[in-house]
Design a protein around this motif. Sequence first.
Motif, mmCIF file in Angstrom:
data_model
loop_
_atom_site.group_PDB
_atom_site.id
_atom_site.type_symbol
_atom_site.label_atom_id
_atom_site.label_comp_id
_atom_site.label_asym_id
_atom_site.label_seq_id
_atom_site.Cartn_x
_atom_site.Cartn_y
_atom_site.Cartn_z
ATOM 1 N N VAL A 154 0.827 -1.211 0.000
ATOM 2 C CA VAL A 154 0.000 0.000 0.000
ATOM 3 C C VAL A 154 0.860 1.261 0.000
ATOM 4 O O VAL A 154 0.631 2.180 -0.795
ATOM 5 C CB VAL A 154 -0.965 0.008 1.198
ATOM 6 C CG1 VAL A 154 -1.717 1.340 1.279
ATOM 7 C CG2 VAL A 154 -1.959 -1.136 1.069
ATOM 8 N N PHE A 155 1.859 1.322 0.894
ATOM 9 C CA PHE A 155 2.661 2.537 1.010
ATOM 10 C C PHE A 155 3.397 2.884 -0.288
ATOM 11 O O PHE A 155 3.259 4.007 -0.793
ATOM 12 C CB PHE A 155 3.654 2.422 2.167
ATOM 13 C CG PHE A 155 4.577 3.606 2.286
ATOM 14 C CD1 PHE A 155 4.145 4.781 2.887
ATOM 15 C CD2 PHE A 155 5.859 3.561 1.747
ATOM 16 C CE1 PHE A 155 4.987 5.878 2.975
ATOM 17 C CE2 PHE A 155 6.701 4.660 1.828
ATOM 18 C CZ PHE A 155 6.259 5.816 2.444
ATOM 19 N N PRO A 156 4.207 1.961 -0.858
ATOM 20 C CA PRO A 156 4.942 2.349 -2.078
ATOM 21 C C PRO A 156 4.040 2.664 -3.259
ATOM 22 O O PRO A 156 4.333 3.558 -4.053
ATOM 23 C CB PRO A 156 5.824 1.124 -2.362
ATOM 24 C CG PRO A 156 5.208 -0.004 -1.611
ATOM 25 C CD PRO A 156 4.552 0.603 -0.419
ATOM 26 N N LYS A 157 2.912 1.949 -3.382
ATOM 27 C CA LYS A 157 2.014 2.206 -4.520
ATOM 28 C C LYS A 157 1.260 3.522 -4.329
ATOM 29 O O LYS A 157 1.020 4.249 -5.294
ATOM 30 C CB LYS A 157 1.044 1.031 -4.699
ATOM 31 C CG LYS A 157 1.731 -0.230 -5.187
ATOM 32 C CD LYS A 157 0.764 -1.341 -5.475
ATOM 33 C CE LYS A 157 1.498 -2.611 -5.891
ATOM 34 N NZ LYS A 157 2.270 -2.437 -7.140
ATOM 35 N N THR A 158 0.878 3.819 -3.082
ATOM 36 C CA THR A 158 0.233 5.111 -2.808
ATOM 37 C C THR A 158 1.207 6.252 -3.080
ATOM 38 O O THR A 158 0.848 7.272 -3.675
ATOM 39 C CB THR A 158 -0.245 5.180 -1.353
ATOM 40 O OG1 THR A 158 -1.152 4.095 -1.100
ATOM 41 C CG2 THR A 158 -0.948 6.497 -1.070
ATOM 42 N N LEU A 159 2.454 6.068 -2.637
ATOM 43 C CA LEU A 159 3.492 7.071 -2.881
ATOM 44 C C LEU A 159 3.711 7.270 -4.378
ATOM 45 O O LEU A 159 3.881 8.406 -4.848
ATOM 46 C CB LEU A 159 4.802 6.643 -2.214
ATOM 47 C CG LEU A 159 5.998 7.590 -2.392
ATOM 48 C CD1 LEU A 159 5.707 8.939 -1.742
ATOM 49 C CD2 LEU A 159 7.263 6.969 -1.782
ATOM 50 N N LYS A 160 3.666 6.176 -5.140
ATOM 51 C CA LYS A 160 3.853 6.259 -6.587
ATOM 52 C C LYS A 160 2.743 7.082 -7.234
ATOM 53 O O LYS A 160 2.995 7.906 -8.117
ATOM 54 C CB LYS A 160 3.887 4.850 -7.192
ATOM 55 C CG LYS A 160 4.166 4.835 -8.685
ATOM 56 C CD LYS A 160 4.251 3.404 -9.199
ATOM 57 C CE LYS A 160 4.557 3.385 -10.701
ATOM 58 N NZ LYS A 160 4.663 1.991 -11.216
ATOM 59 N N ILE A 161 1.511 6.870 -6.776
ATOM 60 C CA ILE A 161 0.370 7.624 -7.316
ATOM 61 C C ILE A 161 0.512 9.107 -6.981
ATOM 62 O O ILE A 161 0.338 9.977 -7.842
ATOM 63 C CB ILE A 161 -0.955 7.062 -6.762
ATOM 64 C CG1 ILE A 161 -1.213 5.664 -7.342
ATOM 65 C CG2 ILE A 161 -2.124 7.990 -7.100
ATOM 66 C CD1 ILE A 161 -2.388 4.939 -6.708
ATOM 67 N N ILE A 162 0.821 9.397 -5.711
ATOM 68 C CA ILE A 162 0.978 10.799 -5.282
ATOM 69 C C ILE A 162 2.111 11.461 -6.051
ATOM 70 O O ILE A 162 1.988 12.599 -6.526
ATOM 71 C CB ILE A 162 1.255 10.873 -3.762
ATOM 72 C CG1 ILE A 162 0.024 10.385 -2.979
ATOM 73 C CG2 ILE A 162 1.618 12.299 -3.338
ATOM 74 C CD1 ILE A 162 0.266 10.235 -1.489
ATOM 75 N N ARG A 163 3.216 10.727 -6.188
ATOM 76 C CA ARG A 163 4.370 11.256 -6.936
ATOM 77 C C ARG A 163 3.985 11.566 -8.377
ATOM 78 O O ARG A 163 4.349 12.622 -8.909
ATOM 79 C CB ARG A 163 5.501 10.232 -6.898
ATOM 80 C CG ARG A 163 6.676 10.567 -7.813
ATOM 81 C CD ARG A 163 7.649 9.399 -7.860
ATOM 82 N NE ARG A 163 8.647 9.562 -8.899
ATOM 83 C CZ ARG A 163 9.550 8.629 -9.210
ATOM 84 N NH1 ARG A 163 9.572 7.489 -8.545
ATOM 85 N NH2 ARG A 163 10.419 8.842 -10.181
ATOM 86 N N TYR A 164 3.241 10.676 -9.015
ATOM 87 C CA TYR A 164 2.872 10.871 -10.417
ATOM 88 C C TYR A 164 1.954 12.083 -10.585
ATOM 89 O O TYR A 164 2.126 12.877 -11.519
ATOM 90 C CB TYR A 164 2.185 9.619 -10.958
ATOM 91 C CG TYR A 164 1.980 9.651 -12.454
ATOM 92 C CD1 TYR A 164 3.037 9.424 -13.324
ATOM 93 C CD2 TYR A 164 0.732 9.918 -12.998
ATOM 94 C CE1 TYR A 164 2.861 9.464 -14.697
ATOM 95 C CE2 TYR A 164 0.541 9.967 -14.369
ATOM 96 C CZ TYR A 164 1.609 9.728 -15.215
ATOM 97 O OH TYR A 164 1.417 9.780 -16.569
#
Length: 513
Positions: A154-164
Amino acid sequence: MSQIKKGAFLNYITIFLINTVGLVMTPFILKNLGKDQYGIYLTIGALIGTISLLDFGLNNTIVRFVAKYKAEKDKKGEENFLATTMLIYSMISLLVVIVGAIFYYGYFDSYFTKMSPEQIKIAKTMFVILIFNLAISLPGGAFTGICSGYEQFVFPKTLKIIRYVLRSFTVVCVLLMGGEAIALVIVDTVFSVSAIAITAYYVFIKLKVKFKLHSFKKSFIKEILKYSVWIFVFALTGIFQWKAGHWVLGRISVPSILAIYGIGITLGSYYGAFSTAISSVFLPRATQMSVGNATGEQLTDMMIKIGRISFIVLMYIFIAFTLYGYQFVYLWVGDELGRDGSLQCWIIAMMIMIAYTLPLVQNFGNSILEAKNKLSFKAILYLSFMIIGTILGAWLAKDYSAIGMISGSVIGWLIVQNVMNFYYHKVISLNILRFFKELAHKIIFTLILISIMGYGITHIPGYGWSNFLLKSSLFTIIYGFLIYYLGMIEFEKNLIRNTIQSASTKIAKLWKA
């Protein structure tokens, strides 16, 4: 909801977000940079993507070994493994810088022969920034691998979405303020380094992971690299499949041709994302069947189920793009590339879709190969023909530019997939003839009927966005209606009904809450 289910859900959001935002951002970036700078931006990015192969598949190896040590509750082994990988990554980062410096000082000017001195200067600045980015991001990617090994998705994928999302917003602001290609590279580097720092903090503080070298063994490094070798081969294959054309055209073509080729490749790559999002839902079950020694006919049954669903989704995109794709591309990027450039983009995307359809429909076969530990044959076959396709494309590109380049790659793809069908039939015992027969059952006649009606829609007068939306909407209604009532078998109809019913139930519960 478990980390795995949440991670899968976030993965679908990421796929949708990247494809949707990409479609919106591409013409905006192209318009603000111009086709020459955009072509340079794509080409230098592809060159750096090639150098990133020096990762040697180590990131995927981290996921496997961390999960292994976690399952065994071997904290000391995990610490030693991670410390060893960081030593390897340190050498890789140094190698990246050395390779980058050799190319920068020894070959850059002589390689990009069609660029002006000003364009070479821009390209060199971008190259230096991206080499720095790569030297940091390769070892930094290990932290995301650790999260996956701990089943913390959850954390890395959420971070990836926010980053994008933040990156896209920042790019818009930078371009509106007059920023150029170099500014975009700086933005990408800042977001990349920031994401690595945040993920590292999560790994060290939240997961309490430690890197500690308890012992250094050459045999251990050999074991790590032995596992990663086939991952590296597939990564190398992907480079030749999607990025090699940029190297070739970068040497013999002006930057505007690079922009045309890059946009065509982008459109073609979107094609597979929709099918993969659907078929990946069934792949875990398929892998379980393979491990459970399912018969060839049972595996064929599952391949047919997955293949038909993927085929239905792909044919919607393929037929629509065949009929209305040129109009879409011209409306999308035509102001910058013109009619001829838009036509070339459309042709490149069409060629990719034609070559890419069968591998996507037979995506389940790759899962079987992985479960049966028979990926080596496919890896070597694909790599060999991707190299041959690149050489052929380079020869054709001399006379036919971007179209010639993609033609060579497409020929390689088509040959590989035909060979793989014989391999599936003889070695994996899949009934390929029955697969094609049942894949075509009811669908082919329906697709012919849809194509005829879709062609009739093309004669609606007009050429703007409203006209395109009218045509595509009418086609979508016709496709959905006819494929459901004429093309689908009962299993597929039930799948759609159950999906709609499940979604309706969840919406109703949320509404009541």
